[in-house]
Motif scaffolding. Structure first.
Motif, PDB file in Angstrom:
ATOM      1  N   ARG A 198      22.306  13.532  -4.294  1.00 12.76           N
ATOM      2  CA  ARG A 198      23.333  14.372  -4.915  1.00 12.76           C
ATOM      3  C   ARG A 198      24.738  14.034  -4.428  1.00 12.76           C
ATOM      4  NH1 ARG A 198      22.842  20.544  -2.688  1.00 12.76           N
ATOM      5  NH2 ARG A 198      22.749  20.137  -0.446  1.00 12.76           N
ATOM      6  N   GLU A 199      25.714  14.449  -5.239  1.00 11.62           N
ATOM      7  CA  GLU A 199      27.107  14.340  -4.848  1.00 11.62           C
ATOM      8  C   GLU A 199      27.484  15.589  -4.046  1.00 11.62           C
ATOM      9  OE1 GLU A 199      29.657  12.109  -8.021  1.00 11.62           O
ATOM     10  OE2 GLU A 199      28.358  13.507  -9.097  1.00 11.62           O
ATOM     11  N   PRO A 200      28.455  15.485  -3.134  1.00 16.24           N
ATOM     12  CA  PRO A 200      28.817  16.625  -2.287  1.00 16.24           C
ATOM     13  C   PRO A 200      29.146  17.872  -3.099  1.00 16.24           C
ATOM     14  CG  PRO A 200      29.882  14.627  -1.493  1.00 16.24           C
ATOM     15  CD  PRO A 200      29.242  14.283  -2.811  1.00 16.24           C
ATOM     16  N   GLY A 201      28.520  18.976  -2.722  1.00 16.12           N
ATOM     17  CA  GLY A 201      28.797  20.246  -3.369  1.00 16.12           C
ATOM     18  C   GLY A 201      28.094  20.485  -4.681  1.00 16.12           C
ATOM     19  N   LYS A 202      27.303  19.521  -5.148  1.00 13.25           N
ATOM     20  CA  LYS A 202      26.617  19.683  -6.430  1.00 13.25           C
ATOM     21  C   LYS A 202      25.127  19.923  -6.206  1.00 13.25           C
ATOM     22  CE  LYS A 202      29.841  17.107  -9.336  1.00 13.25           C
ATOM     23  NZ  LYS A 202      29.975  16.045 -10.374  1.00 13.25           N
ATOM     24  N   ASN A 203      24.589  20.936  -6.869  1.00 10.06           N
ATOM     25  CA  ASN A 203      23.180  21.285  -6.730  1.00 10.06           C
ATOM     26  C   ASN A 203      22.346  20.922  -7.952  1.00 10.06           C
ATOM     27  OD1 ASN A 203      23.348  22.498  -4.109  1.00 10.06           O
ATOM     28  ND2 ASN A 203      24.399  24.218  -5.070  1.00 10.06           N
ATOM     29  N   VAL A 204      22.970  20.300  -8.937  1.00 10.40           N
ATOM     30  CA  VAL A 204      22.272  19.847 -10.138  1.00 10.40           C
ATOM     31  C   VAL A 204      22.694  18.413 -10.437  1.00 10.40           C
ATOM     32  CG1 VAL A 204      21.929  20.229 -12.614  1.00 10.40           C
ATOM     33  CG2 VAL A 204      22.146  22.182 -11.088  1.00 10.40           C
ATOM     34  N   ILE A 205      21.723  17.575 -10.783  1.00 15.86           N
ATOM     35  CA  ILE A 205      22.008  16.193 -11.193  1.00 15.86           C
ATOM     36  C   ILE A 205      21.767  16.124 -12.691  1.00 15.86           C
ATOM     37  CG2 ILE A 205      21.425  13.764 -10.887  1.00 15.86           C
ATOM     38  CD1 ILE A 205      20.311  14.510  -8.150  1.00 15.86           C
ATOM     39  N   ARG A 206      22.842  16.117 -13.446  1.00 16.53           N
ATOM     40  CA  ARG A 206      22.717  16.156 -14.902  1.00 16.53           C
ATOM     41  C   ARG A 206      22.468  14.771 -15.502  1.00 16.53           C
ATOM     42  NH1 ARG A 206      23.823  21.223 -16.242  1.00 16.53           N
ATOM     43  NH2 ARG A 206      25.190  22.460 -14.920  1.00 16.53           N
ATOM     44  N   ARG A 207      23.100  13.738 -14.948  1.00 12.58           N
ATOM     45  CA  ARG A 207      22.907  12.369 -15.444  1.00 12.58           C
ATOM     46  C   ARG A 207      21.976  11.651 -14.482  1.00 12.58           C
ATOM     47  NH1 ARG A 207      26.748   8.982 -15.271  1.00 12.58           N
ATOM     48  NH2 ARG A 207      26.051   7.765 -17.054  1.00 12.58           N
ATOM     49  N   ASN A 208      20.750  11.422 -14.914  1.00 12.54           N
ATOM     50  CA  ASN A 208      19.753  10.861 -14.010  1.00 12.54           C
ATOM     51  C   ASN A 208      18.720  10.044 -14.762  1.00 12.54           C
ATOM     52  OD1 ASN A 208      17.181  12.594 -14.647  1.00 12.54           O
ATOM     53  ND2 ASN A 208      18.864  14.071 -14.496  1.00 12.54           N
ATOM     54  N   VAL A 209      17.990   9.250 -14.002  1.00  9.34           N
ATOM     55  CA  VAL A 209      16.839   8.515 -14.523  1.00  9.34           C
ATOM     56  C   VAL A 209      15.689   8.707 -13.552  1.00  9.34           C
ATOM     57  CG1 VAL A 209      15.835   6.237 -14.985  1.00  9.34           C
ATOM     58  CG2 VAL A 209      18.113   6.771 -15.816  1.00  9.34           C
ATOM     59  N   VAL A 210      14.521   9.071 -14.080  1.00  8.90           N
ATOM     60  CA  VAL A 210      13.315   9.211 -13.272  1.00  8.90           C
ATOM     61  C   VAL A 210      12.324   8.148 -13.717  1.00  8.90           C
ATOM     62  CG1 VAL A 210      11.452  10.740 -12.545  1.00  8.90           C
ATOM     63  CG2 VAL A 210      13.701  11.701 -13.100  1.00  8.90           C
ATOM     64  N   GLU A 211      11.886   7.313 -12.763  1.00  5.76           N
ATOM     65  CA  GLU A 211      10.921   6.253 -13.060  1.00  5.76           C
ATOM     66  C   GLU A 211       9.617   6.523 -12.326  1.00  5.76           C
ATOM     67  OE1 GLU A 211      13.055   2.224 -12.747  1.00  5.76           O
ATOM     68  OE2 GLU A 211      14.341   3.637 -11.660  1.00  5.76           O
ATOM     69  N   GLN A 212       8.506   6.292 -12.997  1.00  8.04           N
ATOM     70  CA  GLN A 212       7.204   6.427 -12.351  1.00  8.04           C
ATOM     71  C   GLN A 212       6.836   5.097 -11.720  1.00  8.04           C
ATOM     72  OE1 GLN A 212       4.076   7.973 -14.813  1.00  8.04           O
ATOM     73  NE2 GLN A 212       2.493   7.660 -13.263  1.00  8.04           N
ATOM     74  N   LEU A 213       6.640   5.109 -10.403  1.00  5.27           N
ATOM     75  CA  LEU A 213       6.326   3.883  -9.671  1.00  5.27           C
ATOM     76  C   LEU A 213       4.828   3.656  -9.536  1.00  5.27           C
ATOM     77  CD1 LEU A 213       8.975   4.187  -6.815  1.00  5.27           C
ATOM     78  CD2 LEU A 213       9.199   3.062  -9.037  1.00  5.27           C
TER      79      LEU A 213
END
Length: 231
Positions: free
Chosen positions: A100-115
């Motif tokens: 996360r970025e400082p002070g942010k509790n939500v990651i709106r722009r993201n990618v989740v990959e299954q390894l």
């Protein structure tokens, strides 16, 4: 001759523009890279549980390895699913700190990959298994026994929240904006009625004000719950 000069000048300008575009792209000024499709849509938040970086999920079984990347800062965390939740991927505190970025509790722009998948660690409950050593809401605690089953619930799994200074509300990956939901904590019979205000990676993700209305002191997850659609 004047017409020929104008044609030559126009051609030279076109060549120069193409060369400038090629150079800027090579230097990273233009975004030509493609992003792998994410296996989880919507925003990502965290459960505030302690421990080494890990995640819970309503989609992947215990032992599944995932890579979560924050596209706003290019930071990634590789985590193992250790139990169920009401989100496609719900990070714990240590994993969230990695991305996360400082002070942010939500990651709106993201990618989740299954390894890949791995054997479930000893003592970790499979989703829905209800073993007594299932990870609880606080370090070293176990989930309390269900006082009554959450039959007929529109959402399965634990419910958590995201930090947002607003009146009680929720986000969802299942219900459209404007849908009204009643969320009940079956461990204390406290209820909140919320309106879906946007998308997320969870069936229902409460905001801080809604969570305060139903959670027990010191707990950041509501595991024993029922969600009703009021519309």
């Amino acid at each position: 001759m004047g017409l020929q000069r104008r044609y030559l000048l126009a051609a030279g300008v076109a060549v120069a523009a193409a060369a400038a575009m090629a150079v800027s792209t090579g230097l990273g000024f233009a975004d030509s890279a493609t992003t792998a499709p994410s296996v989880c849509p919507g925003s990502i938040t965290f459960s505030a549980e302690a421990g080494t970086p890990a995640a819970t999920s309503d989609r992947f079984p215990v032992g599944t390895r995932l890579r979560v990347t924050n596209l706003d800062n290019d930071r990634s965390a590789e985590v193992t699913v250790v139990g169920p939740s009401g989100s496609c991927v719900l990070l714990n505190s240590a994993a969230m700190e990695l991305v996360r970025e400082p002070g942010k509790n939500v990651i709106r722009r993201n990618v989740v990959e299954q390894l890949g998948e791995a054997a479930a660690p000893p003592g970790v409950a499979q989703p829905g298994g209800g073993q007594p050593d299932e990870v609880g809401d606080r370090p070293g605690s176990a989930s309390p026994p269900a006082s009554r089953p959450a039959t007929g619930s529109a959402c399965q799994g634990a419910i958590t929240f995201f930090e947002e200074a607003a009146t009680p509300g929720a986000t969802s990956d299942r219900f459209p904006v404007g849908t009204r939901l009643r969320v009940t904590n079956l461990d204390n019979d406290r209820t909140t009625t919320v309106t879906v205000t946007g998308p997320s990676g969870s069936c229902v993700l409460l905001n801080a004000a809604a969570m305060e209305q139903i959670r027990e002191p010191g707990k950041n997850l509501v595991r024993n719950n029922t969600v009703e659609v009021l519309r």
